[in-house]
Design an enzyme around this catalytic site. Structure first.
Site, PDB file in Angstrom:
ATOM      1  CD  GLU A   1      -5.425  -5.889  -0.996  1.00  0.00           C
ATOM      2  OE1 GLU A   1      -4.799  -4.813  -0.949  1.00  0.00           O
ATOM      3  OE2 GLU A   1      -6.258  -6.227  -0.152  1.00  0.00           O
TER       4      GLU A   1
ATOM      5  CB  CYS B   1      -8.751  -4.744  -3.281  1.00  0.00           C
ATOM      6  SG  CYS B   1      -7.566  -3.396  -3.029  1.00  0.00           S
TER       7      CYS B   1
ATOM      8  CB  CYS C   1      -5.304  -1.342  -1.767  1.00  0.00           C
ATOM      9  SG  CYS C   1      -6.604  -0.549  -0.837  1.00  0.00           S
TER      10      CYS C   1
ATOM     11  CB  CYS D   1     -10.776  -2.421   0.763  1.00  0.00           C
ATOM     12  SG  CYS D   1     -10.216  -1.877  -0.858  1.00  0.00           S
TER      13      CYS D   1
ATOM     14  CG  ASN E   1      -0.439  -0.274   2.515  1.00  0.00           C
ATOM     15  OD1 ASN E   1       0.608  -0.893   2.647  1.00  0.00           O
ATOM     16  ND2 ASN E   1      -1.125   0.185   3.535  1.00  0.00           N
ATOM     17  CB  ILE E   2       1.664   3.614  -2.362  1.00  0.00           C
ATOM     18  CG1 ILE E   2       2.552   2.403  -2.723  1.00  0.00           C
ATOM     19  CG2 ILE E   2       2.420   4.935  -2.548  1.00  0.00           C
ATOM     20  CD1 ILE E   2       2.881   2.279  -4.194  1.00  0.00           C
ATOM     21  CD  GLU E   3      -1.194   4.849   4.545  1.00  0.00           C
ATOM     22  OE1 GLU E   3      -0.639   5.680   5.294  1.00  0.00           O
ATOM     23  OE2 GLU E   3      -1.913   3.913   4.957  1.00  0.00           O
TER      24      GLU E   3
HETATM   25  N1  THU Z   1      -5.325  -1.224   2.490  1.00  0.00           N
HETATM   26  C1  THU Z   1      -4.801  -2.072   1.561  1.00  0.00           C
HETATM   27  O1  THU Z   1      -3.650  -1.919   1.126  1.00  0.00           O
HETATM   28  N2  THU Z   1      -5.575  -3.100   1.126  1.00  0.00           N
HETATM   29  C2  THU Z   1      -6.842  -3.344   1.553  1.00  0.00           C
HETATM   30  O2  THU Z   1      -7.516  -4.200   1.000  1.00  0.00           O
HETATM   31  C3  THU Z   1      -7.373  -2.611   2.717  1.00  0.00           C
HETATM   32  C4  THU Z   1      -6.680  -1.343   3.018  1.00  0.00           C
HETATM   33  C5  THU Z   1      -4.494  -0.103   2.957  1.00  0.00           C
HETATM   34  C6  THU Z   1      -4.953   1.249   2.528  1.00  0.00           C
HETATM   35  C7  THU Z   1      -4.347   2.131   3.597  1.00  0.00           C
HETATM   36  O3  THU Z   1      -3.011   2.418   3.227  1.00  0.00           O
HETATM   37  C8  THU Z   1      -4.309   1.244   4.824  1.00  0.00           C
HETATM   38  O4  THU Z   1      -4.476  -0.084   4.366  1.00  0.00           O
HETATM   39  C9  THU Z   1      -5.394   1.560   5.851  1.00  0.00           C
HETATM   40  O5  THU Z   1      -6.634   1.613   5.258  1.00  0.00           O
END
Ligand code: THU
Length: 135
Positions: free
Chosen positions: A59, A91, A57, A88, A46-48
């Site tokens: 995935e 995804c 996300c 989520c 995941n890259i915020e």
């Molecule tokens: N996140 C994912 O990478 N995949 C998911 O299916 C659920 C959420 C990440 C997004 C964000 O960076 C962190 O988890 C918290 O929501």
């Protein structure tokens, strides 16, 4: 019961990838490892973003990496978080785009398989590319 070696190694790759997650805001590290039917493996994290909704996300990073390299048929995706969190909705939809039979492995930060299911089970009644035919 011991997890079969091929499954465990996909989980381990996703868990290892988690170290590269860019998560300054949530601190919630997610790693994914996607195995294509041709046998290749693409990882994702995941890259915020400071503009929160533009976060991506793990995935989807893995899937988009694969698709951008010409791969569209997937066997298995492993998703690892500290607490064995579930993919989520966004995804799930992107997974469904490329096949309802793809196997999803959900594991925790110890590398333990928590749950396994297909995309069809994860997203019942999915809206798929077939729904757009003849529309
Ligand atoms: N996140 C994912 O990478 N995949 C998911 O299916 C659920 C959420 C990440 C997004 C964000 O960076 C962190 O988890 C918290 O929501």
């Amino acid at each position: 019961m011991k997890t079969p070696p091929d499954i465990q190694s996909l989980i381990d790759l996703a868990n290892e990838a988690r170290k590269l997650a860019y998560v300054p805001y949530s601190k919630y590290r997610v790693g994914a490892a996607l195995q294509t039917k041709s046998g290749k493996i693409y990882t994702g994290v995941n890259i915020e973003s400071a503009a929160y909704p533009t976060t991506m996300c793990a995935e989807r990073v893995a899937i988009f990496k694969a698709v951008s390299e010409g791969e569209r048929e997937f066997e298995t995706i492993a998703v690892v978080t500290d607490n064995g969190g579930s993919p989520c909705g966004g995804c799930r939809q992107v997974m469904a785009e490329f096949g309802l039979e793809t196997r999803v492995l959900i594991a925790n930060g110890k590398g333990e398989l928590v749950k396994t299911m297909t995309v069809a089970e994860l997203l019942p009644e999915a809206f798929t590319p077939e729904h757009l035919v003849n529309s």
